[in-house]
Write a protein that holds these residues in place. Structure first.
Motif, mmCIF file in Angstrom:
data_model
loop_
_atom_site.group_PDB
_atom_site.id
_atom_site.type_symbol
_atom_site.label_atom_id
_atom_site.label_comp_id
_atom_site.label_asym_id
_atom_site.label_seq_id
_atom_site.Cartn_x
_atom_site.Cartn_y
_atom_site.Cartn_z
ATOM 1 N N PHE A 291 0.838 -1.198 0.000
ATOM 2 C CA PHE A 291 0.000 0.000 0.000
ATOM 3 C C PHE A 291 0.877 1.254 0.000
ATOM 4 O O PHE A 291 1.860 1.339 0.758
ATOM 5 N N LEU A 292 0.486 2.226 -0.819
ATOM 6 C CA LEU A 292 1.285 3.433 -0.957
ATOM 7 C C LEU A 292 0.914 4.525 0.050
ATOM 8 O O LEU A 292 1.764 5.333 0.428
ATOM 9 N N LYS A 293 -0.326 4.560 0.485
ATOM 10 C CA LYS A 293 -0.768 5.653 1.365
ATOM 11 C C LYS A 293 0.037 5.720 2.664
ATOM 12 O O LYS A 293 0.469 6.815 3.062
ATOM 13 N N PRO A 294 0.272 4.598 3.366
ATOM 14 C CA PRO A 294 1.075 4.684 4.594
ATOM 15 C C PRO A 294 2.493 5.203 4.332
ATOM 16 O O PRO A 294 3.048 5.947 5.154
ATOM 17 N N VAL A 295 3.058 4.823 3.177
ATOM 18 C CA VAL A 295 4.397 5.290 2.827
ATOM 19 C C VAL A 295 4.364 6.794 2.566
ATOM 20 O O VAL A 295 5.255 7.539 3.008
ATOM 21 N N LEU A 296 3.350 7.245 1.853
ATOM 22 C CA LEU A 296 3.192 8.678 1.576
ATOM 23 C C LEU A 296 3.144 9.471 2.879
ATOM 24 O O LEU A 296 3.837 10.486 3.031
ATOM 25 N N GLN A 297 2.323 8.994 3.813
ATOM 26 C CA GLN A 297 2.164 9.722 5.073
ATOM 27 C C GLN A 297 3.423 9.648 5.929
ATOM 28 O O GLN A 297 3.733 10.606 6.651
ATOM 29 N N ARG A 298 4.150 8.524 5.873
ATOM 30 C CA ARG A 298 5.382 8.409 6.651
ATOM 31 C C ARG A 298 6.443 9.398 6.138
ATOM 32 O O ARG A 298 7.146 10.045 6.926
ATOM 33 N N VAL A 299 6.556 9.512 4.809
ATOM 34 C CA VAL A 299 7.614 10.343 4.218
ATOM 35 C C VAL A 299 7.236 11.820 4.195
ATOM 36 O O VAL A 299 8.065 12.692 4.518
ATOM 37 N N TYR A 300 5.985 12.117 3.831
ATOM 38 C CA TYR A 300 5.601 13.512 3.588
ATOM 39 C C TYR A 300 4.657 14.087 4.647
ATOM 40 O O TYR A 300 4.318 15.267 4.581
ATOM 41 N N GLY A 301 4.201 13.247 5.589
ATOM 42 C CA GLY A 301 3.310 13.727 6.630
ATOM 43 C C GLY A 301 1.844 13.487 6.308
ATOM 44 O O GLY A 301 1.469 13.318 5.139
ATOM 45 N N GLN A 302 1.015 13.463 7.331
ATOM 46 C CA GLN A 302 -0.418 13.195 7.163
ATOM 47 C C GLN A 302 -1.081 14.212 6.238
ATOM 48 O O GLN A 302 -1.998 13.900 5.491
ATOM 49 N N GLU A 303 -0.600 15.457 6.307
ATOM 50 C CA GLU A 303 -1.240 16.534 5.535
ATOM 51 C C GLU A 303 -0.966 16.446 4.041
ATOM 52 O O GLU A 303 -1.604 17.149 3.241
ATOM 53 N N ALA A 304 -0.043 15.569 3.619
ATOM 54 C CA ALA A 304 0.305 15.477 2.192
ATOM 55 C C ALA A 304 -0.806 14.848 1.367
ATOM 56 O O ALA A 304 -0.926 15.136 0.169
ATOM 57 N N ASP A 305 -1.616 14.003 1.980
ATOM 58 C CA ASP A 305 -2.680 13.316 1.248
ATOM 59 C C ASP A 305 -3.834 14.280 1.002
ATOM 60 O O ASP A 305 -4.376 14.868 1.943
ATOM 61 N N GLY A 306 -4.212 14.450 -0.254
ATOM 62 C CA GLY A 306 -5.338 15.320 -0.583
ATOM 63 C C GLY A 306 -4.944 16.716 -0.994
ATOM 64 O O GLY A 306 -5.811 17.573 -1.196
ATOM 65 N N THR A 307 -3.657 16.968 -1.149
ATOM 66 C CA THR A 307 -3.203 18.294 -1.583
ATOM 67 C C THR A 307 -3.020 18.316 -3.097
ATOM 68 O O THR A 307 -3.161 17.303 -3.778
ATOM 69 N N SER A 308 -2.663 19.473 -3.620
ATOM 70 C CA SER A 308 -2.506 19.626 -5.069
ATOM 71 C C SER A 308 -1.311 18.846 -5.608
ATOM 72 O O SER A 308 -1.222 18.579 -6.807
ATOM 73 N N THR A 309 -0.370 18.490 -4.723
ATOM 74 C CA THR A 309 0.825 17.765 -5.168
ATOM 75 C C THR A 309 0.748 16.258 -4.898
ATOM 76 O O THR A 309 1.714 15.546 -5.174
ATOM 77 N N THR A 310 -0.374 15.804 -4.385
ATOM 78 C CA THR A 310 -0.487 14.393 -3.997
ATOM 79 C C THR A 310 -0.203 13.445 -5.155
ATOM 80 O O THR A 310 0.531 12.459 -5.005
ATOM 81 N N GLU A 311 -0.767 13.735 -6.314
ATOM 82 C CA GLU A 311 -0.586 12.845 -7.464
ATOM 83 C C GLU A 311 0.882 12.767 -7.863
ATOM 84 O O GLU A 311 1.394 11.687 -8.211
ATOM 85 N N GLN A 312 1.561 13.885 -7.806
ATOM 86 C CA GLN A 312 2.987 13.912 -8.143
ATOM 87 C C GLN A 312 3.796 13.079 -7.146
ATOM 88 O O GLN A 312 4.719 12.342 -7.527
#
Length: 343
Positions: A291-312
């Motif tokens: 799963f990618l979401k836990p990795v996203l939040q670990r590296v970029y923080g909880q606030e990274a999900d749902g922002t304009s740069t999330t797809e990138q």
């Protein structure tokens, strides 16, 4: 040109007249040609050229797709086994196919539209893709046979106890408003459905399947050629008319099949700082690569999900995950030889 394969085809038109045609494959100096010839009653022949090129594999994909179209139009071969496939399925799978066939030919379109609208709302509220809620096939079956009880609902292929428990009440609320002229159990379908209708429907399924395979083959070829030339994702997007997300999914499939995709990965990661790449790699080691979401939040923080740069950011994770899986510690690491071109 040397003809290496030919099959006679025939069908009966609406006026009861026989029509004949030929499908053929020829080769000349390494160039493959594929075509269809309609034989007119006056002895004249009308030719359609389906393929000309050097790829045997591409020619076969075109052959399967175009021939499935003709078979769906009623043509039948003099020599059986035109797709070199095992015999048609039997038993429960054939029963499910016939029910599906009937539902697509004789379904209640108004009810099907209502069910699709229900699915869109359900998917939006649950933030899911619509096909995760219910497939088109399931909605077609409901619209055709209009079950009124959970017991009847469970008689439809593809609907198990879990789906019936989750959505059954809402489906039955919609079907209860529709009058039906048929009944359960559904044994009557096998007499009501004409064999020719069923066979034509089967060939239409093959047509869709082979068209998808042909498009996939051609997309992979364009991608591999682009990777070899040093093209970026943006350039591949222009060449294939696919989204970046779709291209990344194709890239993952190429990697699984053993193709060398690292030139494109490196090109796309050149702008990503080395420390950031190391942080992502470490997160995969600690959290796994499923799963990618836990990795996203670990590296970029909880606030990274749902922002304009999330797809990138997800793009970066996918690219690094390909490398991670290729490594000895990756969940999907492989030792296969790395192929570099298609057919």
């Amino acid at each position: 040109m040397q003809i290496v394969f030919m099959n006679q085809m025939s069908r009966t038109d609406q006026e009861g007249l026989a029509q004949f045609a030929q499908v053929w494959i020829g080769e000349e100096e390494g160039v493959w040609r594929l075509g269809w010839r309609d034989m007119e009653l006056d002895g004249e022949a009308v030719d359609e050229e389906w393929y000309e090129g050097s790829s045997w594999n591409e020619m076969l994909y075109v052959y399967r797709h175009r021939l499935a179209v003709k078979l769906g139009d009623g043509y039948r071969p003099m020599i059986e086994g035109v797709f070199h496939e095992p015999q048609e399925v039997a038993g429960k799978q054939q029963t499910a196919q016939k029910l599906q066939c009937y539902s697509e030919l004789y379904g209640n379109e108004e009810l099907y539209t209502e069910l699709c609208a229900w699915r869109r709302k359900k998917a939006a509220s649950g933030r899911k893709a619509p096909y995760f809620v219910a497939s088109n096939r399931v909605l077609r079956l409901i619209s055709a046979f209009i079950p009124q009880t959970e017991e009847e609902l469970l008689q439809l292929p593809g609907i198990g106890a879990s789906k019936a428990s989750e959505h059954g009440a809402e489906w039955l609320e919609l079907t209860s408003k529709v009058a039906r002229t048929t009944a359960f159990p559904l044994d009557w379908v096998y007499d009501a459905l004409r064999e020719e209708e069923y066979v034509a429907w089967l060939y239409k399924q093959k047509e869709a399947k082979y068209k998808q395979e042909l498009e996939r083959f051609r997309t992979r070829r364009v991608m591999l050629s682009g990777i070899a030339e040093g093209a970026s994702l943006m350039q591949l997007k222009e060449r294939t008319a696919m989204s970046r997300r779709e291209l990344l999914e194709q890239l993952e499939e190429l990697e699984k099949d053993g193709y060398d995709t690292d030139a494109l990965i490196q090109l796309e990661l050149n702008a990503v700082p080395e420390e950031e790449q190391k942080s992502i790699w470490k997160a995969f080691e600690e959290l796994g690569d499923t799963f990618l979401k836990p990795v996203l939040q670990r590296v970029y923080g909880q606030e990274a999900d749902g922002t304009s740069t999330t797809e990138q950011l997800y793009e970066r994770l996918r690219l690094i995950r390909i490398r991670y899986r290729r490594s000895a510690g990756g969940a999907d690491s492989r030792n296969s030889d790395r192929r570099r071109n298609v057919g």
